[in-house]
Design an enzyme around this catalytic site. Structure first.
Site, PDB file in Angstrom:
ATOM      1  N   ASP A  64       0.838  -1.214  -0.095  1.00  0.00           N
ATOM      2  CA  ASP A  64       0.120  -0.001  -0.266  1.00  0.00           C
ATOM      3  C   ASP A  64       0.979   1.345   0.135  1.00  0.00           C
ATOM      4  O   ASP A  64       1.548   1.413   0.831  1.00  0.00           O
ATOM      5  CB  ASP A  64      -0.969  -0.062   1.230  1.00  0.00           C
ATOM      6  CG  ASP A  64      -1.662   1.054   1.444  1.00  0.00           C
ATOM      7  OD1 ASP A  64      -2.672   1.339   2.300  1.00  0.00           O
ATOM      8  OD2 ASP A  64      -1.616   2.163   0.699  1.00  0.00           O
ATOM      9  N   ILE A  65       0.784   2.038  -0.975  1.00  0.00           N
ATOM     10  CA  ILE A  65       1.614   3.249  -1.031  1.00  0.00           C
ATOM     11  C   ILE A  65       1.448   4.190  -0.075  1.00  0.00           C
ATOM     12  O   ILE A  65       2.388   4.977   0.530  1.00  0.00           O
ATOM     13  CB  ILE A  65       1.388   3.739  -2.634  1.00  0.00           C
ATOM     14  CG1 ILE A  65       2.528   4.807  -2.923  1.00  0.00           C
ATOM     15  CG2 ILE A  65       0.065   4.518  -2.526  1.00  0.00           C
ATOM     16  CD1 ILE A  65       2.613   5.204  -4.181  1.00  0.00           C
TER      17      ILE A  65
ATOM     18  N   ASN B   2      -7.094  12.114 -11.127  1.00  0.00           N
ATOM     19  CA  ASN B   2      -7.765  12.650 -12.581  1.00  0.00           C
ATOM     20  C   ASN B   2      -7.594  14.041 -12.620  1.00  0.00           C
ATOM     21  O   ASN B   2      -7.059  14.793 -11.925  1.00  0.00           O
ATOM     22  CB  ASN B   2      -9.387  12.297 -12.372  1.00  0.00           C
ATOM     23  CG  ASN B   2      -9.878  12.965 -11.234  1.00  0.00           C
ATOM     24  OD1 ASN B   2      -9.954  14.020 -11.080  1.00  0.00           O
ATOM     25  ND2 ASN B   2     -10.477  12.086 -10.322  1.00  0.00           N
TER      26      ASN B   2
ATOM     27  N   GLY C 265      -9.799   4.074  -6.064  1.00  0.00           N
ATOM     28  CA  GLY C 265      -8.404   3.380  -6.227  1.00  0.00           C
ATOM     29  C   GLY C 265      -7.236   4.148  -5.481  1.00  0.00           C
ATOM     30  O   GLY C 265      -7.548   4.433  -4.302  1.00  0.00           O
ATOM     31  N   VAL C 266      -6.004   4.416  -5.970  1.00  0.00           N
ATOM     32  CA  VAL C 266      -5.096   4.634  -5.153  1.00  0.00           C
ATOM     33  C   VAL C 266      -5.112   6.179  -4.743  1.00  0.00           C
ATOM     34  O   VAL C 266      -4.820   6.685  -3.808  1.00  0.00           O
ATOM     35  CB  VAL C 266      -3.647   4.659  -5.737  1.00  0.00           C
ATOM     36  CG1 VAL C 266      -3.552   5.682  -7.060  1.00  0.00           C
ATOM     37  CG2 VAL C 266      -2.494   4.704  -4.950  1.00  0.00           C
ATOM     38  N   ASP C 267      -6.085   7.159  -5.625  1.00  0.00           N
ATOM     39  CA  ASP C 267      -6.089   8.519  -5.313  1.00  0.00           C
ATOM     40  C   ASP C 267      -7.036   8.360  -4.151  1.00  0.00           C
ATOM     41  O   ASP C 267      -6.853   9.120  -2.978  1.00  0.00           O
ATOM     42  CB  ASP C 267      -7.240   8.882  -6.554  1.00  0.00           C
ATOM     43  CG  ASP C 267      -7.336  10.517  -6.715  1.00  0.00           C
ATOM     44  OD1 ASP C 267      -7.947  11.097  -7.503  1.00  0.00           O
ATOM     45  OD2 ASP C 267      -6.709  11.138  -5.699  1.00  0.00           O
TER      46      ASP C 267
ATOM     47  N   SER D  54      -2.616   4.395 -14.228  1.00  0.00           N
ATOM     48  CA  SER D  54      -3.360   4.137 -15.425  1.00  0.00           C
ATOM     49  C   SER D  54      -3.776   2.776 -15.542  1.00  0.00           C
ATOM     50  O   SER D  54      -4.517   2.341 -16.203  1.00  0.00           O
ATOM     51  CB  SER D  54      -2.731   4.409 -16.872  1.00  0.00           C
ATOM     52  OG  SER D  54      -3.198   5.961 -16.880  1.00  0.00           O
TER      53      SER D  54
ATOM     54  N   GLY E 211      -5.409   0.821 -13.261  1.00  0.00           N
ATOM     55  CA  GLY E 211      -6.672   0.337 -12.729  1.00  0.00           C
ATOM     56  C   GLY E 211      -7.859   0.844 -13.426  1.00  0.00           C
ATOM     57  O   GLY E 211      -8.184   0.372 -14.606  1.00  0.00           O
TER      58      GLY E 211
ATOM     59  N   TYR F  15      -8.477   3.104 -15.347  1.00  0.00           N
ATOM     60  CA  TYR F  15      -7.872   3.729 -16.668  1.00  0.00           C
ATOM     61  C   TYR F  15      -7.385   2.586 -17.789  1.00  0.00           C
ATOM     62  O   TYR F  15      -7.158   2.929 -18.848  1.00  0.00           O
ATOM     63  CB  TYR F  15      -6.868   4.850 -16.548  1.00  0.00           C
ATOM     64  CG  TYR F  15      -7.635   6.245 -16.065  1.00  0.00           C
ATOM     65  CD1 TYR F  15      -8.682   6.223 -15.966  1.00  0.00           C
ATOM     66  CD2 TYR F  15      -6.671   7.105 -15.872  1.00  0.00           C
ATOM     67  CE1 TYR F  15      -9.472   7.378 -15.289  1.00  0.00           C
ATOM     68  CE2 TYR F  15      -7.113   8.471 -15.542  1.00  0.00           C
ATOM     69  CZ  TYR F  15      -8.578   8.532 -15.145  1.00  0.00           C
ATOM     70  OH  TYR F  15      -9.011   9.822 -14.796  1.00  0.00           O
TER      71      TYR F  15
HETATM   72  N1  APR Z   1      -1.286   1.358  -2.938  1.00  0.00           N
HETATM   73  C1  APR Z   1      -0.814   1.195  -4.437  1.00  0.00           C
HETATM   74  N2  APR Z   1      -1.618   0.791  -5.480  1.00  0.00           N
HETATM   75  C2  APR Z   1      -2.489   1.268  -5.434  1.00  0.00           C
HETATM   76  C3  APR Z   1      -3.278   1.567  -4.007  1.00  0.00           C
HETATM   77  C4  APR Z   1      -2.687   1.688  -2.817  1.00  0.00           C
HETATM   78  N3  APR Z   1      -3.119   1.998  -1.925  1.00  0.00           N
HETATM   79  N4  APR Z   1      -4.869   1.337  -4.400  1.00  0.00           N
HETATM   80  C5  APR Z   1      -4.723   0.905  -5.810  1.00  0.00           C
HETATM   81  N5  APR Z   1      -3.670   0.827  -6.149  1.00  0.00           N
HETATM   82  C6  APR Z   1      -3.384   0.272  -7.536  1.00  0.00           C
HETATM   83  C7  APR Z   1      -4.266  -0.239  -8.407  1.00  0.00           C
HETATM   84  O1  APR Z   1      -4.393  -1.628  -8.134  1.00  0.00           O
HETATM   85  C8  APR Z   1      -3.786   0.140 -10.089  1.00  0.00           C
HETATM   86  O2  APR Z   1      -2.735  -0.941 -10.223  1.00  0.00           O
HETATM   87  O3  APR Z   1      -3.151   1.718  -8.570  1.00  0.00           O
HETATM   88  C9  APR Z   1      -3.142   1.240  -9.839  1.00  0.00           C
HETATM   89  C10 APR Z   1      -3.831   2.379 -10.659  1.00  0.00           C
HETATM   90  O4  APR Z   1      -5.221   2.098 -10.350  1.00  0.00           O
HETATM   91  P1  APR Z   1      -6.295   3.299 -10.129  1.00  0.00           P
HETATM   92  O5  APR Z   1      -6.068   3.794  -8.685  1.00  0.00           O
HETATM   93  O6  APR Z   1      -7.384   3.092 -10.723  1.00  0.00           O
HETATM   94  O7  APR Z   1      -5.856   4.655 -11.190  1.00  0.00           O
HETATM   95  P2  APR Z   1      -5.972   4.850 -12.712  1.00  0.00           P
HETATM   96  O8  APR Z   1      -5.947   3.405 -13.558  1.00  0.00           O
HETATM   97  O9  APR Z   1      -4.551   5.616 -12.945  1.00  0.00           O
HETATM   98  O10 APR Z   1      -7.446   5.684 -12.605  1.00  0.00           O
HETATM   99  C11 APR Z   1      -7.377   6.840 -12.155  1.00  0.00           C
HETATM  100  O11 APR Z   1      -9.155   6.413 -10.767  1.00  0.00           O
HETATM  101  O12 APR Z   1      -9.265   6.509  -8.795  1.00  0.00           O
HETATM  102  C12 APR Z   1      -9.586   7.266  -9.928  1.00  0.00           C
HETATM  103  O13 APR Z   1      -9.602   9.411  -9.131  1.00  0.00           O
HETATM  104  C13 APR Z   1      -9.030   8.407 -10.119  1.00  0.00           C
HETATM  105  O14 APR Z   1     -10.236   9.332 -11.748  1.00  0.00           O
HETATM  106  C14 APR Z   1      -8.980   8.610 -11.478  1.00  0.00           C
HETATM  107  C15 APR Z   1      -8.702   7.177 -11.797  1.00  0.00           C
END
Ligand code: APR
Length: 180
Positions: free
Chosen positions: A11-12, A25, A33-35, A124, A126, A128
């Site tokens: 977990d980052i 975004n 997600g990670v955001d 991107s 997840g 995306y």
């Molecule tokens: N720590 C590390 N990696 C994580 C964590 C975490 N706590 N939570 C999720 N991830 C991973 C996901 O499993 C994926 O491999 O981060 C990667 C990116 O996934 P997303 O968070 O869905 O990001 P992304 O694909 O870039 O989509 C961005 O999703 O959450 C929304 O606000 C964000 O609209 C934006 C879009």
């Protein structure tokens, strides 16, 4: 130079590094997600700090491929570098160069901030839908080129949430070392 790059699974929001990168975004007011995880762990001041950035155009505080920095607040990391990855639309809309820009600009901004350690999620890959194997090879190649230009990082962490992402990054690192 790839010796400074390591792949971990976890977990980052738990990493005590100088900067963690957020896969945000363009609106930059949080999400899933990670955001979502980063905003939850950083606390409400992070959202306030994101609101400060002006919209460069309607509902865009950070254009895709670019990045913005805020403090980490309640996170163990000093800074959060918010970057916006491309949405995968089949690979014919410049997605690869936009994702490369996310890694390159985030590294350049962290160098400017004086960071010696940085952690990236799989931007991107997840919501995306960017194919993880393509993203893994591209991110390792981009990081390698920045490190080869003399950037003084002590640690670049690629943190995978899922095992599939971990395996893709490990493979990409092994391939990069083999073809050096
Ligand atoms: N720590 C590390 N990696 C994580 C964590 C975490 N706590 N939570 C999720 N991830 C991973 C996901 O499993 C994926 O491999 O981060 C990667 C990116 O996934 P997303 O968070 O869905 O990001 P992304 O694909 O870039 O989509 C961005 O999703 O959450 C929304 O606000 C964000 O609209 C934006 C879009």
């Amino acid at each position: 130079m790839l010796s400074k790059v390591e792949v971990v699974q976890g977990d980052i929001t738990k990493l005590a590094v100088d900067a963690i990168v957020n896969a945000a975004n363009e609106f930059m007011l949080g999400g899933g997600g990670v955001d979502g995880a980063i905003h939850r762990a950083a606390g409400p001041k992070l959202l306030e700090a994101c609101r400060v950035f002006p919209e460069v155009r309607k509902e865009v505080r950070c254009p895709t491929g670019d990045c913005r920095v805020t403090p980490g607040f309640q996170l163990p990391a000093k800074f959060v570098i918010h970057t916006v990855g491309p949405i995968w639309r089949g690979g014919y809309s410049g997605e690869e160069s936009l994702l490369e820009s996310c890694y390159r600009r985030s590294l350049q901004l962290s160098i400017w901030l004086g960071c010696r350690s940085i952690a990236f999620p799989a931007i991107s890959c997840g919501a995306y839908s960017f194919p993880i194997d393509k993203a893994a090879a591209l991110s390792v190649r981009t990081i390698q080129s920045v490190l080869n230009s003399g950037a003084a990082f002590e640690q670049v962490i690629l943190i995978a949430f899922e095992r599939e992402t971990y395996d893709a990054w490990r493979h990409a690192l092994i391939e990069a070392e083999r073809t050096r």
